[in-house]
Design a protein around this motif. Structure first.
Motif, PDB file in Angstrom:
ATOM      1  N   GLU A 224      -3.254   8.840  -2.128  1.00  0.00           N
ATOM      2  CA  GLU A 224      -4.337  10.015  -2.048  1.00  0.00           C
ATOM      3  C   GLU A 224      -4.035  11.187  -3.648  1.00  0.00           C
ATOM      4  O   GLU A 224      -5.245  10.915  -4.059  1.00  0.00           O
ATOM      5  CB  GLU A 224      -3.181  11.002  -1.181  1.00  0.00           C
ATOM      6  N   GLN A 225      -3.001  10.692  -4.387  1.00  0.00           N
ATOM      7  CA  GLN A 225      -3.179  11.264  -5.385  1.00  0.00           C
ATOM      8  C   GLN A 225      -4.465  10.617  -6.249  1.00  0.00           C
ATOM      9  O   GLN A 225      -4.683  11.606  -6.881  1.00  0.00           O
ATOM     10  CB  GLN A 225      -1.503  10.979  -6.361  1.00  0.00           C
ATOM     11  N   THR A 226      -4.730   9.337  -6.470  1.00  0.00           N
ATOM     12  CA  THR A 226      -5.200   9.069  -7.522  1.00  0.00           C
ATOM     13  C   THR A 226      -6.914   9.882  -6.967  1.00  0.00           C
ATOM     14  O   THR A 226      -7.529   9.753  -7.628  1.00  0.00           O
ATOM     15  CB  THR A 226      -5.625   7.087  -7.054  1.00  0.00           C
TER      16      THR A 226
ATOM     17  N   MET B 240      -5.734  15.045   2.821  1.00  0.00           N
ATOM     18  CA  MET B 240      -4.613  14.428   3.896  1.00  0.00           C
ATOM     19  C   MET B 240      -6.206  13.557   4.230  1.00  0.00           C
ATOM     20  O   MET B 240      -6.660  13.517   4.539  1.00  0.00           O
ATOM     21  CB  MET B 240      -4.379  16.057   4.445  1.00  0.00           C
ATOM     22  N   LEU B 241      -5.357  11.834   4.157  1.00  0.00           N
ATOM     23  CA  LEU B 241      -6.084  11.049   4.774  1.00  0.00           C
ATOM     24  C   LEU B 241      -5.112  10.687   6.053  1.00  0.00           C
ATOM     25  O   LEU B 241      -3.953  11.020   6.093  1.00  0.00           O
ATOM     26  CB  LEU B 241      -5.483  10.210   3.970  1.00  0.00           C
ATOM     27  N   SER B 242      -5.198  10.042   7.332  1.00  0.00           N
ATOM     28  CA  SER B 242      -4.778  10.055   8.646  1.00  0.00           C
ATOM     29  C   SER B 242      -4.500   8.601   8.701  1.00  0.00           C
ATOM     30  O   SER B 242      -6.328   8.226   8.283  1.00  0.00           O
ATOM     31  CB  SER B 242      -5.014  10.427   9.642  1.00  0.00           C
TER      32      SER B 242
ATOM     33  N   GLN C  20      -4.567   2.563  11.637  1.00  0.00           N
ATOM     34  CA  GLN C  20      -3.125   1.366  11.377  1.00  0.00           C
ATOM     35  C   GLN C  20      -2.509   1.723  10.234  1.00  0.00           C
ATOM     36  O   GLN C  20      -3.549   0.897   9.240  1.00  0.00           O
ATOM     37  CB  GLN C  20      -3.709  -0.115  12.000  1.00  0.00           C
ATOM     38  N   SER C  21      -1.387   0.803  10.656  1.00  0.00           N
ATOM     39  CA  SER C  21      -0.946   0.723   8.789  1.00  0.00           C
ATOM     40  C   SER C  21      -0.721  -0.123   8.062  1.00  0.00           C
ATOM     41  O   SER C  21      -1.190  -1.768   9.109  1.00  0.00           O
ATOM     42  CB  SER C  21       0.537   1.077   8.405  1.00  0.00           C
ATOM     43  N   GLY C  22      -1.105  -0.980   7.100  1.00  0.00           N
ATOM     44  CA  GLY C  22      -0.249  -2.134   7.084  1.00  0.00           C
ATOM     45  C   GLY C  22       0.492  -3.104   6.840  1.00  0.00           C
ATOM     46  O   GLY C  22       1.020  -2.800   7.783  1.00  0.00           O
ATOM     47  N   GLU C  23      -0.070  -4.297   7.422  1.00  0.00           N
ATOM     48  CA  GLU C  23       1.053  -5.161   7.407  1.00  0.00           C
ATOM     49  C   GLU C  23       1.054  -6.602   7.354  1.00  0.00           C
ATOM     50  O   GLU C  23      -0.451  -6.445   6.511  1.00  0.00           O
ATOM     51  CB  GLU C  23       0.853  -5.864   9.383  1.00  0.00           C
ATOM     52  N   ALA C  24       1.519  -7.344   6.919  1.00  0.00           N
ATOM     53  CA  ALA C  24       1.591  -8.799   7.272  1.00  0.00           C
ATOM     54  C   ALA C  24       1.622  -9.660   7.563  1.00  0.00           C
ATOM     55  O   ALA C  24       1.876  -9.687   8.457  1.00  0.00           O
ATOM     56  CB  ALA C  24       3.045  -9.384   5.879  1.00  0.00           C
ATOM     57  N   VAL C  25       0.826 -10.835   7.107  1.00  0.00           N
ATOM     58  CA  VAL C  25       1.049 -11.919   8.506  1.00  0.00           C
ATOM     59  C   VAL C  25       1.480 -13.167   7.855  1.00  0.00           C
ATOM     60  O   VAL C  25       0.932 -13.501   6.925  1.00  0.00           O
ATOM     61  CB  VAL C  25      -0.164 -12.861   8.683  1.00  0.00           C
TER      62      VAL C  25
ATOM     63  N   PHE D 255       0.808  -1.044  -0.102  1.00  0.00           N
ATOM     64  CA  PHE D 255       0.031  -0.366  -0.260  1.00  0.00           C
ATOM     65  C   PHE D 255       0.937   1.143   0.026  1.00  0.00           C
ATOM     66  O   PHE D 255       1.800   1.254   1.078  1.00  0.00           O
ATOM     67  CB  PHE D 255      -0.588   0.066   0.830  1.00  0.00           C
ATOM     68  N   ASP D 256       0.763   1.615  -0.943  1.00  0.00           N
ATOM     69  CA  ASP D 256       0.895   3.375  -1.328  1.00  0.00           C
ATOM     70  C   ASP D 256       0.692   4.532  -0.468  1.00  0.00           C
ATOM     71  O   ASP D 256      -0.687   5.102  -1.503  1.00  0.00           O
ATOM     72  CB  ASP D 256       1.764   3.578  -1.841  1.00  0.00           C
ATOM     73  N   LEU D 257       0.326   5.047   0.127  1.00  0.00           N
ATOM     74  CA  LEU D 257      -0.903   6.181   1.192  1.00  0.00           C
ATOM     75  C   LEU D 257      -0.337   7.242   0.035  1.00  0.00           C
ATOM     76  O   LEU D 257      -1.124   7.955  -0.541  1.00  0.00           O
ATOM     77  CB  LEU D 257       0.153   6.578   2.760  1.00  0.00           C
TER      78      LEU D 257
END
Length: 181
Positions: free
Chosen positions: A66-68, A85-87, A90-95, A60-62
């Motif tokens: 946002e640009q899209t 601006m998005l806040s 929780q950021s993405g994570e891999a399991v 995921f590229d924030l």
């Protein structure tokens, strides 16, 4: 000489054909194994390459997101220039896949050992096996746009951001962009 050769082939055929019929299932499995081994090197390289592409697509590229979203919002009638601006909550994570072993000691105590499941793909190195990728969760959004003084534009922008980001409309703020920006 030719006759001896033909006779030898007939004798071999009388011996081999009944064995081939009797053990045909074993021969089929053996042939399938040889075919898999013969194509294994190229298949492993293609799998490794497709895994890399898949991982790149799921990251995921924030900033790109946002640009899209800005580009899409700017296309809405009456919005005009847009900044977003998005806040993130929780950021993405891999399991990752984990191997867990339970051992029982002499005194009946139990302990657990766990380690990552690693996939070795030859010359490409080792990578942990990913079970799933969790996408980030958004906390809120602030949108600056030229058309924010119009209630219909504000509502449209709020609903669009709320839908795309999966957050409530109360978490989206739409403000008028100043002329100096």
């Amino acid at each position: 000489m030719k006759e001896q050769w033909k006779e030898w082939l007939r004798a071999a055929q009388r011996k081999i054909v009944p064995l081939a019929v009797k053990y045909r299932a074993v021969l089929i499995v053996l042939l399938a194994g040889v075919l898999l081994l013969a194509s294994g090197g190229r298949g492993a390289q293609q799998t490794a390459a497709s895994t890399d592409v898949t991982e790149e697509k799921t990251a995921f590229d924030l900033a790109a997101f946002e640009q899209t979203l800005c580009d899409k919002l700017a296309a809405v009638d009456g919005v005009g220039r847009v900044e977003l601006m998005l806040s993130l909550e929780q950021s993405g994570e891999a399991v990752y896949a984990v191997n867990t072993r339970q051992t029982t000691g002499m005194d009946s105590s139990q302990s657990y050992e766990s380690d990552l499941t690693i996939l070795s793909d030859g010359s490409y190195g080792e990578k942990p096996v990913t079970v799933k990728n969790l996408l980030p969760t958004f906390r809120g959004a602030v949108v600056l746009c030229d058309g924010a003084d119009n209630a219909q534009v504000r509502l449209a922008v709020t609903q669009a951001v709320s839908t795309v980001c999966g957050i409530g409309t109360d978490k989206v703020t739409v403000l008028k962009m100043s002329d100096a920006s």
